[in-house]
Design a protein around this motif. Structure first.
Motif, PDB file in Angstrom:
ATOM      1  N   MET A   1       0.844  -1.175   0.000  1.00 60.31           N
ATOM      2  CA  MET A   1       0.000   0.000   0.000  1.00 60.31           C
ATOM      3  C   MET A   1       0.892   1.242   0.000  1.00 60.31           C
ATOM      4  SD  MET A   1      -3.053  -1.326   0.208  1.00 60.31           S
ATOM      5  CE  MET A   1      -4.340  -0.422   1.011  1.00 60.31           C
ATOM      6  N   ILE A   2       0.434   2.261  -0.684  1.00 55.96           N
ATOM      7  CA  ILE A   2       1.140   3.541  -0.660  1.00 55.96           C
ATOM      8  C   ILE A   2       0.221   4.584  -0.037  1.00 55.96           C
ATOM      9  CG2 ILE A   2       2.621   3.011  -2.635  1.00 55.96           C
ATOM     10  CD1 ILE A   2       0.782   4.767  -4.350  1.00 55.96           C
ATOM     11  N   LEU A   3       0.825   5.524   0.669  1.00 56.46           N
ATOM     12  CA  LEU A   3       0.058   6.586   1.320  1.00 56.46           C
ATOM     13  C   LEU A   3      -0.012   7.795   0.411  1.00 56.46           C
ATOM     14  CD1 LEU A   3       1.408   6.376   4.967  1.00 56.46           C
ATOM     15  CD2 LEU A   3      -0.807   5.622   4.107  1.00 56.46           C
ATOM     16  N   LEU A   4      -1.221   8.317   0.245  1.00 59.81           N
ATOM     17  CA  LEU A   4      -1.459   9.502  -0.579  1.00 59.81           C
ATOM     18  C   LEU A   4      -2.339  10.473   0.196  1.00 59.81           C
ATOM     19  CD1 LEU A   4      -2.116   7.702  -3.979  1.00 59.81           C
ATOM     20  CD2 LEU A   4      -0.040   8.900  -3.275  1.00 59.81           C
ATOM     21  N   THR A   5      -2.487  11.680  -0.342  1.00 61.83           N
ATOM     22  CA  THR A   5      -3.264  12.729   0.316  1.00 61.83           C
ATOM     23  C   THR A   5      -4.344  13.233  -0.625  1.00 61.83           C
ATOM     24  OG1 THR A   5      -1.204  13.405   1.375  1.00 61.83           O
ATOM     25  CG2 THR A   5      -3.075  14.899   1.577  1.00 61.83           C
ATOM     26  N   ARG A   6      -5.583  13.246  -0.137  1.00 60.33           N
ATOM     27  CA  ARG A   6      -6.675  13.837  -0.917  1.00 60.33           C
ATOM     28  C   ARG A   6      -6.503  15.358  -0.935  1.00 60.33           C
ATOM     29  NH1 ARG A   6     -10.246   9.795  -1.871  1.00 60.33           N
ATOM     30  NH2 ARG A   6     -10.375   8.140  -0.336  1.00 60.33           N
ATOM     31  N   LEU A   7      -7.222  16.020  -1.810  1.00 57.17           N
ATOM     32  CA  LEU A   7      -7.112  17.475  -1.901  1.00 57.17           C
ATOM     33  C   LEU A   7      -7.561  18.171  -0.616  1.00 57.17           C
ATOM     34  CD1 LEU A   7      -8.272  18.149  -5.572  1.00 57.17           C
ATOM     35  CD2 LEU A   7      -5.950  17.987  -4.660  1.00 57.17           C
ATOM     36  N   ASN A   8      -8.440  17.522   0.178  1.00 59.76           N
ATOM     37  CA  ASN A   8      -8.893  18.116   1.440  1.00 59.76           C
ATOM     38  C   ASN A   8      -7.921  17.856   2.593  1.00 59.76           C
ATOM     39  OD1 ASN A   8      -9.296  15.460   2.125  1.00 59.76           O
ATOM     40  ND2 ASN A   8     -11.520  15.624   2.388  1.00 59.76           N
ATOM     41  N   GLY A   9      -6.793  17.191   2.315  1.00 57.02           N
ATOM     42  CA  GLY A   9      -5.782  16.933   3.337  1.00 57.02           C
ATOM     43  C   GLY A   9      -5.885  15.578   4.000  1.00 57.02           C
ATOM     44  N   ALA A  10      -6.945  14.828   3.743  1.00 58.54           N
ATOM     45  CA  ALA A  10      -7.104  13.505   4.355  1.00 58.54           C
ATOM     46  C   ALA A  10      -6.121  12.518   3.717  1.00 58.54           C
ATOM     47  CB  ALA A  10      -8.532  13.010   4.173  1.00 58.54           C
ATOM     48  N   ARG A  11      -5.445  11.749   4.568  1.00 62.64           N
ATOM     49  CA  ARG A  11      -4.495  10.742   4.081  1.00 62.64           C
ATOM     50  C   ARG A  11      -5.225   9.417   3.902  1.00 62.64           C
ATOM     51  NH1 ARG A  11       0.843  11.452   3.206  1.00 62.64           N
ATOM     52  NH2 ARG A  11       1.449   9.727   4.524  1.00 62.64           N
ATOM     53  N   PHE A  12      -4.821   8.654   2.897  1.00 62.17           N
ATOM     54  CA  PHE A  12      -5.396   7.334   2.679  1.00 62.17           C
ATOM     55  C   PHE A  12      -4.361   6.447   2.009  1.00 62.17           C
ATOM     56  CE2 PHE A  12      -6.021   9.329  -1.340  1.00 62.17           C
ATOM     57  CZ  PHE A  12      -6.151   8.340  -2.296  1.00 62.17           C
ATOM     58  N   ALA A  13      -4.564   5.154   2.100  1.00 58.73           N
ATOM     59  CA  ALA A  13      -3.651   4.176   1.497  1.00 58.73           C
ATOM     60  C   ALA A  13      -4.365   3.509   0.327  1.00 58.73           C
ATOM     61  CB  ALA A  13      -3.239   3.133   2.527  1.00 58.73           C
ATOM     62  N   ILE A  14      -3.600   3.226  -0.703  1.00 62.14           N
ATOM     63  CA  ILE A  14      -4.171   2.593  -1.885  1.00 62.14           C
ATOM     64  C   ILE A  14      -3.243   1.477  -2.342  1.00 62.14           C
ATOM     65  CG2 ILE A  14      -3.114   4.121  -3.606  1.00 62.14           C
ATOM     66  CD1 ILE A  14      -5.936   4.186  -4.945  1.00 62.14           C
ATOM     67  N   ASN A  15      -3.825   0.424  -2.863  1.00 55.13           N
ATOM     68  CA  ASN A  15      -3.059  -0.696  -3.395  1.00 55.13           C
ATOM     69  C   ASN A  15      -2.583  -0.322  -4.801  1.00 55.13           C
ATOM     70  OD1 ASN A  15      -2.088  -3.084  -4.443  1.00 55.13           O
ATOM     71  ND2 ASN A  15      -3.813  -4.321  -3.742  1.00 55.13           N
ATOM     72  N   PRO A  16      -1.281  -0.146  -5.011  1.00 52.85           N
ATOM     73  CA  PRO A  16      -0.807   0.286  -6.329  1.00 52.85           C
ATOM     74  C   PRO A  16      -1.019  -0.763  -7.420  1.00 52.85           C
ATOM     75  CG  PRO A  16       1.044  -0.205  -4.912  1.00 52.85           C
ATOM     76  CD  PRO A  16      -0.184  -0.294  -4.073  1.00 52.85           C
ATOM     77  N   ASP A  17      -1.266  -2.009  -7.035  1.00 53.99           N
ATOM     78  CA  ASP A  17      -1.534  -3.042  -8.034  1.00 53.99           C
ATOM     79  C   ASP A  17      -2.892  -2.845  -8.699  1.00 53.99           C
ATOM     80  OD1 ASP A  17       0.902  -4.266  -7.537  1.00 53.99           O
ATOM     81  OD2 ASP A  17       0.070  -5.538  -5.959  1.00 53.99           O
ATOM     82  N   LEU A  18      -3.742  -2.029  -8.101  1.00 56.82           N
ATOM     83  CA  LEU A  18      -5.073  -1.799  -8.655  1.00 56.82           C
ATOM     84  C   LEU A  18      -5.153  -0.533  -9.498  1.00 56.82           C
ATOM     85  CD1 LEU A  18      -7.275  -2.801  -5.595  1.00 56.82           C
ATOM     86  CD2 LEU A  18      -6.575  -4.196  -7.545  1.00 56.82           C
ATOM     87  N   VAL A  19      -4.043   0.196  -9.606  1.00 52.51           N
ATOM     88  CA  VAL A  19      -4.024   1.425 -10.398  1.00 52.51           C
ATOM     89  C   VAL A  19      -3.893   1.048 -11.876  1.00 52.51           C
ATOM     90  CG1 VAL A  19      -2.808   3.580 -10.883  1.00 52.51           C
ATOM     91  CG2 VAL A  19      -3.038   2.782  -8.525  1.00 52.51           C
ATOM     92  N   GLU A  20      -4.884   1.447 -12.665  1.00 50.91           N
ATOM     93  CA  GLU A  20      -4.856   1.169 -14.101  1.00 50.91           C
ATOM     94  C   GLU A  20      -4.105   2.263 -14.847  1.00 50.91           C
ATOM     95  OE1 GLU A  20      -8.008   0.943 -17.742  1.00 50.91           O
ATOM     96  OE2 GLU A  20      -8.582  -0.010 -15.859  1.00 50.91           O
ATOM     97  N   ARG A  21      -4.410   3.511 -14.501  1.00 55.03           N
ATOM     98  CA  ARG A  21      -3.726   4.631 -15.147  1.00 55.03           C
ATOM     99  C   ARG A  21      -3.803   5.855 -14.248  1.00 55.03           C
ATOM    100  NH1 ARG A  21      -8.479   3.717 -17.902  1.00 55.03           N
ATOM    101  NH2 ARG A  21      -9.887   5.490 -18.030  1.00 55.03           N
ATOM    102  N   MET A  22      -2.963   6.853 -14.583  1.00 57.57           N
ATOM    103  CA  MET A  22      -2.914   8.099 -13.828  1.00 57.57           C
ATOM    104  C   MET A  22      -2.883   9.260 -14.816  1.00 57.57           C
ATOM    105  SD  MET A  22      -0.237   7.267 -10.751  1.00 57.57           S
ATOM    106  CE  MET A  22       1.133   6.838 -11.792  1.00 57.57           C
ATOM    107  N   HIS A  23      -3.502  10.362 -14.418  1.00 61.33           N
ATOM    108  CA  HIS A  23      -3.529  11.574 -15.236  1.00 61.33           C
ATOM    109  C   HIS A  23      -3.127  12.752 -14.365  1.00 61.33           C
ATOM    110  CE1 HIS A  23      -5.785   9.595 -18.466  1.00 61.33           C
ATOM    111  NE2 HIS A  23      -6.493   9.038 -17.516  1.00 61.33           N
TER     112      HIS A  23
END
Length: 106
Positions: A1-23
């Protein structure tokens, strides 16, 4: 899991294996394989670096796992022996009907 930050400042973790694409248009948007979208505060190159670091950590930790008593790692895959001939063919299991493990392919 990688830690990222939403635009409102909330931190969350996401499984990078589920990322299809990024823009990056202009905010960084991650689109997962299920179609969900996540807009994050980190720039695209930072997200990409975190994914690369995550995958490198997985490989590094797998390499450092202890060997089992029969010289296999995780008890799944035997390690190659130094005396083994790397050009030797890999023996295949018989698929004849006399073999009790044989089942017809459909």
């Amino acid at each position: 899991m990688i830690l990222l930050t939403r635009l409102n400042g909330a931190r969350f973790a996401i499984n990078p294996d589920l990322v299809e694409r990024m823009h990056a248009t202009p905010d960084t948007t991650l689109i997962l394989v299920d179609g969900s979208k996540h807009v994050v505060a980190e720039p695209l190159d930072v997200v990409l670096d975190r994914i690369i670091d995550f995958r490198a950590a997985v490989v590094s930790r797998a390499r450092d796992l202890p060997l089992t008593s029969d010289r296999t790692q995780l008890g799944l895959v035997p390690l190659p022996s130094a005396a083994a001939d790397p050009t030797a063919p890999v023996p295949l299991r018989s698929r004849k009907k006399e073999d009790p493990t044989w089942t017809p392919q459909r």
